[in-house]
Design an enzyme around this catalytic site. Structure first.
Site, PDB file in Angstrom:
ATOM      1  N   GLY A  17      37.190 -20.084 -32.976  1.00 10.56           N
ATOM      2  CA  GLY A  17      37.483 -20.792 -31.736  1.00 10.56           C
ATOM      3  C   GLY A  17      38.796 -21.544 -31.855  1.00 10.56           C
ATOM      4  N   HIS A  60      36.859 -30.673 -28.582  1.00 11.01           N
ATOM      5  CA  HIS A  60      38.318 -30.771 -28.666  1.00 11.01           C
ATOM      6  C   HIS A  60      38.915 -31.181 -27.318  1.00 11.01           C
ATOM      7  CE1 HIS A  60      39.669 -29.551 -32.632  1.00 11.01           C
ATOM      8  NE2 HIS A  60      38.920 -28.466 -32.627  1.00 11.01           N
ATOM      9  N   HIS A  93      31.926 -27.175 -30.276  1.00  9.85           N
ATOM     10  CA  HIS A  93      33.067 -27.631 -31.081  1.00  9.85           C
ATOM     11  C   HIS A  93      34.352 -27.608 -30.237  1.00  9.85           C
ATOM     12  CE1 HIS A  93      35.287 -27.673 -35.131  1.00  9.85           C
ATOM     13  NE2 HIS A  93      36.246 -27.378 -34.251  1.00  9.85           N
ATOM     14  N   GLU A  94      34.550 -26.517 -29.482  1.00  9.07           N
ATOM     15  CA  GLU A  94      35.783 -26.402 -28.676  1.00  9.07           C
ATOM     16  C   GLU A  94      35.764 -27.375 -27.508  1.00  9.07           C
ATOM     17  OE1 GLU A  94      38.047 -24.954 -30.224  1.00  9.07           O
ATOM     18  OE2 GLU A  94      36.649 -24.008 -31.595  1.00  9.07           O
ATOM     19  N   GLN A 137      44.815 -27.868 -29.708  1.00 17.46           N
ATOM     20  CA  GLN A 137      45.168 -27.436 -31.067  1.00 17.46           C
ATOM     21  C   GLN A 137      46.496 -26.692 -31.105  1.00 17.46           C
ATOM     22  OE1 GLN A 137      41.063 -25.658 -31.858  1.00 17.46           O
ATOM     23  NE2 GLN A 137      41.651 -26.451 -33.861  1.00 17.46           N
ATOM     24  N   CYS A 172      37.527 -26.681 -39.232  1.00 15.12           N
ATOM     25  CA  CYS A 172      38.386 -26.694 -38.046  1.00 15.12           C
ATOM     26  C   CYS A 172      39.781 -26.250 -38.450  1.00 15.12           C
ATOM     27  CB  CYS A 172      38.427 -28.105 -37.467  1.00 15.12           C
ATOM     28  SG  CYS A 172      39.475 -28.256 -36.015  1.00 15.12           S
ATOM     29  N   LEU A 173      40.403 -25.401 -37.628  1.00 14.16           N
ATOM     30  CA  LEU A 173      41.745 -24.913 -37.953  1.00 14.16           C
ATOM     31  C   LEU A 173      42.776 -26.042 -37.967  1.00 14.16           C
ATOM     32  CD1 LEU A 173      41.828 -21.546 -35.941  1.00 14.16           C
ATOM     33  CD2 LEU A 173      41.370 -21.878 -38.378  1.00 14.16           C
TER      34      LEU A 173
HETATM   35 ZN    ZN Z   1      38.356 -27.379 -34.281  1.00 11.27          ZN
END
Ligand code: ZN
Length: 189
Positions: free
Chosen positions: A54, A162, A158-159, A59, A116-117
Site C-alpha cells: 500500500g 496515513h 493503514h493507508e 507518502q 511502512c515504506l
Molecule cells: Zn505506511
C-alpha cells in the site's frame, strides 16, 4: 500481473519519517483528472518497486485523500470480499486505487506485525479490527462499497490512517513504542 507501462510512469520519492506531510490531515480529492490518473500509475509503480502492499499520497508528498493498495501477491490473505454486496474475486479489485474513503471498522481486534515504506526497518505489532466496510471513490468516477478482512482490511486501515496523519508506530503498545524509540530517533537524524 502484466500492466501496460506508459512512457510517463515514474518512480516517485517516498517521503520518510519526520517529514511534516506525514502528519497532515489530507484534503478531499475534488475530481478525477489526467494528473490524478498519472499519479495513480506512478504510485502503483513506486509501491511495486518498493515491494509494498500500500502507498498513500502523503507518502509521495501530496496531502490528498488518495491511496493505492495491492495484496494480489497472496490470494489467501483474505477470507471474503464483497463489492456492492456481491461476492467478488480479489483480482477483480486489485490494484485498488481509491480516494475519499469512508471506513467502518468491524469484527474482533487482532495484533499483526506491520511496517511502512516511510519508516525504514521499523516493524511492530499493531492491534486493529479484522474487518472493514468502506465506500471508496474510484478513478472511473464510480463509488464502490467494499467489505473484506485479512491483509486487505489491514492495508486499507493503514493507508486511511496515513490520510489522517497517523502512522502505524502511533498504534503500537506502550512497550513496543519504547522498543522502537531508538530506531525512530535515528531516522530523524
Ligand atoms: Zn505506511
Amino acid at each position: 500481473m502484466a500492466r501496460t507501462i506508459f512512457f510517463h510512469i515514474m518512480i516517485l520519492e517516498i517521503v520518510q519519517y519526520g517529514h511534516p506531510v506525514l502528519r497532515e490531515k489530507c484534503k478531499r480529492v475534488e475530481g478525477v483528472d489526467d494528473e490524478l490518473k498519472t499519479l495513480a500509475d506512478d504510485m502503483l509503480e513506486t509501491m511495486e518497486e518498493a515491494h509494498g502492499v500500500g502507498l498513500a499520497a502523503p507518502q509521495v508528498g501530496l496531502n490528498i485523500r488518495f491511496a493505492v493498495v495491492d495484496v494480489s501477491h497472496d490470494p489467501e490473505c483474505i477470507s471474503y470480499l464483497r463489492v456492492n454486496g456481491e461476492d467478488a474475486a480479489l483480482e477483480d479489485v486489485m490494484p485498488l486505487v481509491f480516494f475519499n474513503p469512508k471506513l467502518e471498522l468491524l469484527g474482533e481486534k487482532e495484533a499483526v506485525e506491520e511496517g511502512c515504506l516511510s519508516i525504514h526497518e521499523v516493524r511492530g505489532n499493531v492491534t486493529r479490527p479484522t474487518e472493514v466496510k468502506g465506500i471508496f471513490c474510484l478513478l472511473d468516477g464510480s463509488e464502490i462499497e467494499l467489505e473484506t478482512d485479512g491483509l486487505l482490511a489491514r492495508a486499507i486501515q493503514h493507508e486511511v490512517d496515513h490520510l489522517n496523519g497517523i502512522l502505524f508506530v502511533d498504534r503500537l503498545s506502550a512497550a513496543a513504542k519504547l522498543s522502537v524509540r531508538g530506531k525512530l530517533k535515528r531516522l530523524l537524524r
